[in-house]
Design a protein around this motif. Sequence first.
Motif, PDB file in Angstrom:
ATOM      1  N   VAL A 167      -3.847   7.009  -1.706  1.00  0.00           N
ATOM      2  CA  VAL A 167      -2.985   5.932  -1.223  1.00  0.00           C
ATOM      3  C   VAL A 167      -3.823   4.886  -0.495  1.00  0.00           C
ATOM      4  N   VAL A 168      -3.722   3.626  -0.943  1.00  0.00           N
ATOM      5  CA  VAL A 168      -4.526   2.554  -0.348  1.00  0.00           C
ATOM      6  C   VAL A 168      -3.609   1.515   0.289  1.00  0.00           C
ATOM      7  N   ASP A 169      -3.914   1.141   1.527  1.00  0.00           N
ATOM      8  CA  ASP A 169      -3.235  -0.003   2.141  1.00  0.00           C
ATOM      9  C   ASP A 169      -4.238  -0.697   3.056  1.00  0.00           C
ATOM     10  N   VAL A 170      -3.777  -1.754   3.748  1.00  0.00           N
ATOM     11  CA  VAL A 170      -4.733  -2.633   4.432  1.00  0.00           C
ATOM     12  C   VAL A 170      -5.176  -2.129   5.806  1.00  0.00           C
ATOM     13  N   SER A 171      -4.414  -1.223   6.422  1.00  0.00           N
ATOM     14  CA  SER A 171      -4.829  -0.770   7.756  1.00  0.00           C
ATOM     15  C   SER A 171      -4.489   0.704   7.968  1.00  0.00           C
ATOM     16  N   ASN A 202       4.223  -2.425 -10.134  1.00  0.00           N
ATOM     17  CA  ASN A 202       5.584  -2.220  -9.630  1.00  0.00           C
ATOM     18  C   ASN A 202       5.989  -3.508  -8.913  1.00  0.00           C
ATOM     19  N   THR A 203       6.710  -4.349  -9.605  1.00  0.00           N
ATOM     20  CA  THR A 203       7.087  -5.644  -9.045  1.00  0.00           C
ATOM     21  C   THR A 203       8.583  -5.854  -9.236  1.00  0.00           C
ATOM     22  N   SER A 204       9.164  -6.623  -8.346  1.00  0.00           N
ATOM     23  CA  SER A 204      10.600  -6.897  -8.468  1.00  0.00           C
ATOM     24  C   SER A 204      10.851  -7.983  -9.498  1.00  0.00           C
ATOM     25  N   ARG A 218      16.790  -1.956   6.601  1.00  0.00           N
ATOM     26  CA  ARG A 218      16.640  -0.572   7.060  1.00  0.00           C
ATOM     27  C   ARG A 218      15.274  -0.297   7.693  1.00  0.00           C
ATOM     28  N   LYS A 219      14.204  -0.778   7.048  1.00  0.00           N
ATOM     29  CA  LYS A 219      12.849  -0.445   7.518  1.00  0.00           C
ATOM     30  C   LYS A 219      12.570  -1.018   8.908  1.00  0.00           C
ATOM     31  N   ALA A 220      13.332  -2.062   9.313  1.00  0.00           N
ATOM     32  CA  ALA A 220      13.125  -2.663  10.639  1.00  0.00           C
ATOM     33  C   ALA A 220      14.217  -2.224  11.622  1.00  0.00           C
ATOM     34  N   LEU A 255       6.421  -1.561 -14.186  1.00  0.00           N
ATOM     35  CA  LEU A 255       7.362  -0.465 -13.938  1.00  0.00           C
ATOM     36  C   LEU A 255       8.145  -0.832 -12.702  1.00  0.00           C
ATOM     37  N   HIS A 256       9.421  -0.822 -12.850  1.00  0.00           N
ATOM     38  CA  HIS A 256      10.262  -1.219 -11.728  1.00  0.00           C
ATOM     39  C   HIS A 256      10.959   0.019 -11.211  1.00  0.00           C
ATOM     40  N   LEU A 257      10.259   0.680 -10.269  1.00  0.00           N
ATOM     41  CA  LEU A 257      10.820   1.883  -9.655  1.00  0.00           C
ATOM     42  C   LEU A 257      11.802   1.466  -8.574  1.00  0.00           C
ATOM     43  N   MET A 258      12.761   2.306  -8.310  1.00  0.00           N
ATOM     44  CA  MET A 258      13.749   1.953  -7.286  1.00  0.00           C
ATOM     45  C   MET A 258      13.869   3.075  -6.261  1.00  0.00           C
ATOM     46  N   GLU A 281       0.563   0.030  -8.678  1.00  0.00           N
ATOM     47  CA  GLU A 281       0.349  -1.029  -7.673  1.00  0.00           C
ATOM     48  C   GLU A 281       1.694  -1.460  -7.093  1.00  0.00           C
ATOM     49  N   ASN A 282       1.791  -1.386  -5.773  1.00  0.00           N
ATOM     50  CA  ASN A 282       3.032  -1.772  -5.072  1.00  0.00           C
ATOM     51  C   ASN A 282       2.717  -2.687  -3.907  1.00  0.00           C
ATOM     52  N   VAL A 283       1.815  -3.640  -4.052  1.00  0.00           N
ATOM     53  CA  VAL A 283       1.522  -4.504  -2.902  1.00  0.00           C
ATOM     54  C   VAL A 283       2.603  -5.585  -2.805  1.00  0.00           C
ATOM     55  N   THR A 284       2.553  -6.318  -1.710  1.00  0.00           N
ATOM     56  CA  THR A 284       3.562  -7.327  -1.379  1.00  0.00           C
ATOM     57  C   THR A 284       3.901  -8.227  -2.575  1.00  0.00           C
ATOM     58  N   GLU A 285       5.183  -8.566  -2.685  1.00  0.00           N
ATOM     59  CA  GLU A 285       5.662  -9.413  -3.808  1.00  0.00           C
ATOM     60  C   GLU A 285       5.205 -10.862  -3.566  1.00  0.00           C
ATOM     61  N   LEU A 315      14.811  -7.143   3.306  1.00  0.00           N
ATOM     62  CA  LEU A 315      15.234  -8.531   3.087  1.00  0.00           C
ATOM     63  C   LEU A 315      14.057  -9.455   2.805  1.00  0.00           C
ATOM     64  N   ASP A 316      12.875  -9.118   3.348  1.00  0.00           N
ATOM     65  CA  ASP A 316      11.686  -9.940   3.051  1.00  0.00           C
ATOM     66  C   ASP A 316      11.345  -9.871   1.564  1.00  0.00           C
ATOM     67  N   THR A 317      11.453  -8.666   1.005  1.00  0.00           N
ATOM     68  CA  THR A 317      11.166  -8.506  -0.429  1.00  0.00           C
ATOM     69  C   THR A 317      12.228  -9.203  -1.270  1.00  0.00           C
TER      70      THR A 317
HETATM   71  N1  LIG Z   1      11.479  -2.350  -1.961  1.00  0.00           N
HETATM   72  C1  LIG Z   1      11.948  -1.993  -3.151  1.00  0.00           C
HETATM   73  O1  LIG Z   1      13.014  -1.369  -3.258  1.00  0.00           O
HETATM   74  C2  LIG Z   1      11.176  -2.335  -4.414  1.00  0.00           C
HETATM   75  C3  LIG Z   1      11.622  -1.813  -5.629  1.00  0.00           C
HETATM   76  C4  LIG Z   1      10.876  -2.064  -6.789  1.00  0.00           C
HETATM   77  C5  LIG Z   1       9.735  -2.833  -6.741  1.00  0.00           C
HETATM   78  N2  LIG Z   1       9.340  -3.342  -5.534  1.00  0.00           N
HETATM   79  C6  LIG Z   1       8.120  -4.155  -5.549  1.00  0.00           C
HETATM   80  O2  LIG Z   1       7.088  -3.358  -5.019  1.00  0.00           O
HETATM   81  C7  LIG Z   1       6.165  -4.192  -4.296  1.00  0.00           C
HETATM   82  C8  LIG Z   1       6.108  -3.747  -2.843  1.00  0.00           C
HETATM   83  O3  LIG Z   1       7.399  -3.887  -2.271  1.00  0.00           O
HETATM   84  P1  LIG Z   1       7.771  -3.233  -0.867  1.00  0.00           P
HETATM   85  O4  LIG Z   1       9.235  -3.440  -0.697  1.00  0.00           O
HETATM   86  O5  LIG Z   1       7.202  -1.876  -0.751  1.00  0.00           O
HETATM   87  O6  LIG Z   1       6.990  -4.244   0.117  1.00  0.00           O
HETATM   88  P2  LIG Z   1       6.429  -3.948   1.571  1.00  0.00           P
HETATM   89  O7  LIG Z   1       6.208  -5.269   2.175  1.00  0.00           O
HETATM   90  O8  LIG Z   1       7.320  -2.957   2.263  1.00  0.00           O
HETATM   91  O9  LIG Z   1       5.024  -3.217   1.279  1.00  0.00           O
HETATM   92  C9  LIG Z   1       3.918  -3.848   0.687  1.00  0.00           C
HETATM   93  C10 LIG Z   1       2.670  -3.121   1.142  1.00  0.00           C
HETATM   94  O10 LIG Z   1       1.545  -3.682   0.458  1.00  0.00           O
HETATM   95  C11 LIG Z   1       0.478  -3.661   1.387  1.00  0.00           C
HETATM   96  N3  LIG Z   1      -0.584  -4.562   0.948  1.00  0.00           N
HETATM   97  C12 LIG Z   1      -0.631  -5.920   1.000  1.00  0.00           C
HETATM   98  N4  LIG Z   1      -1.791  -6.370   0.514  1.00  0.00           N
HETATM   99  C13 LIG Z   1      -2.505  -5.274   0.139  1.00  0.00           C
HETATM  100  C14 LIG Z   1      -3.793  -5.076  -0.421  1.00  0.00           C
HETATM  101  N5  LIG Z   1      -4.589  -6.102  -0.702  1.00  0.00           N
HETATM  102  N6  LIG Z   1      -4.212  -3.802  -0.647  1.00  0.00           N
HETATM  103  C15 LIG Z   1      -3.412  -2.746  -0.361  1.00  0.00           C
HETATM  104  N7  LIG Z   1      -2.178  -2.866   0.179  1.00  0.00           N
HETATM  105  C16 LIG Z   1      -1.734  -4.130   0.417  1.00  0.00           C
HETATM  106  C17 LIG Z   1       1.135  -4.093   2.691  1.00  0.00           C
HETATM  107  O11 LIG Z   1       0.323  -3.809   3.821  1.00  0.00           O
HETATM  108  C18 LIG Z   1       2.414  -3.268   2.645  1.00  0.00           C
HETATM  109  O12 LIG Z   1       2.257  -1.995   3.236  1.00  0.00           O
HETATM  110  C19 LIG Z   1       6.677  -5.629  -4.449  1.00  0.00           C
HETATM  111  O13 LIG Z   1       6.072  -6.240  -5.548  1.00  0.00           O
HETATM  112  C20 LIG Z   1       8.157  -5.413  -4.699  1.00  0.00           C
HETATM  113  O14 LIG Z   1       8.737  -6.493  -5.379  1.00  0.00           O
HETATM  114  C21 LIG Z   1      10.012  -3.101  -4.380  1.00  0.00           C
END
Ligand SMILES: NC(=O)c1ccc[n+]([C@@H]2O[C@H](COP(=O)([O-])OP(=O)(O)OC[C@H]3O[C@@H](n4cnc5c(N)ncnc54)[C@H](O)[C@@H]3O)[C@@H](O)[C@H]2O)c1
Length: 286
Positions: free
Chosen positions: A31-35, A118-120, A274-276, A140-143, A89-93, A238-240
């Motif tokens: 699992v990779v994230d920024v911090s 994994n993108t919306s 929910r997350k906040a 892949l659009h996981l939910m 890949e599930n990074v920020t949209e 809501l941000d997503t």
């Molecule tokens: N939330 C959902 O229900 C849902 C469902 C299907 C698809 N998606 C898609 O999945 C993606 C992520 O959505 P989310 O809701 O989890 O967003 P989120 O903002 O909760 O999480 C995104 C994560 O990506 C990390 N990130 C950002 N830049 C990065 C980098 N360079 N390397 C590694 N990590 C990095 C952030 O720190 C954060 O933890 C988006 O493209 C979104 O559209 C979300």
Amino acid sequence: MHINEVGVLGAGNIGVGVVTDLVLHGVRAVVVDVSDEVLANARETILNNVRFAPMLSKSLPRLSKQEALGRMQFTTDIRDLSSCQFVIENVTENWQIKEAVYRQLELTMPPDICLGANTSCIAITRIASATRRPANVVGLHLMNPVHLKPTVEVIRGVHTSDRTIETLLGLFAQLDKEAIIVEDLPGFVSNRISHLFMNEAAFVLQDRVATASQIDAIFKKCFGHTMGPLETADLIGLDTVVRSLDVLYESYQDSKYRCCPLMRKLVHAGYLGRKAGRGFYEYPKE
Ligand SMILES: NC(=O)c1ccc[n+]([C@@H]2O[C@H](COP(=O)([O-])OP(=O)(O)OC[C@H]3O[C@@H](n4cnc5c(N)ncnc54)[C@H](O)[C@@H]3O)[C@@H](O)[C@H]2O)c1
């Protein structure tokens, strides 16, 4: 090919769900994230999900904390993905963030490894254009909650190869998931439609036609939906949802996707759902 190890890039709202599902099905996740802080929070959420999973679904196993931890590795270094057989890949949209990540993945991953985006809403063909290996990229659009959803919307980009689709379907077979494969345009099927629903529900609330719980109750009690549109938006984040609406608006240049000002205001206030702990609704701390 049996997949033993999957890279999960982005451990936010949906990323933790992806890791939970992999771990419950015996697949190791890197699992990779920024911090380290984000990763520590993700670790706690995943362990919590794993603990409650067998209570929510009889088909999911009971794992000890040690067993679950043994199937996860947390890191801020994308190069640690190089041994993985598949990457989700599930990074920020956000296009700039996704583009940079795919450029890094190209440098990190062996040339035959498939990348699941994994993108919306962002078109898969656009994401694939950030690499010189567009045949390896599939949408892949996981939910959420990922480990409780048996079906996934899968998107074939212009260059996605049959081998990539077969590899993904093999992984889904291991995860007991069925795929519905669709073609590629922004928002695909699910979000092109559902985001209109959620956005219009926010406009109805903004116009004071009904309260949030009345709006959701009409969808649940009259239409038989499991969740109402505002509850769904809170669950997604809501941000997503706002970012996805912006992608749809920009992509189609169609005013029907203009984001409701009330929803954007909630995001600016930090009420991300929910997350906040607060969005359209307030959520007690678990
Ligand atoms: N939330 C959902 O229900 C849902 C469902 C299907 C698809 N998606 C898609 O999945 C993606 C992520 O959505 P989310 O809701 O989890 O967003 P989120 O903002 O909760 O999480 C995104 C994560 O990506 C990390 N990130 C950002 N830049 C990065 C980098 N360079 N390397 C590694 N990590 C990095 C952030 O720190 C954060 O933890 C988006 O493209 C979104 O559209 C979300």
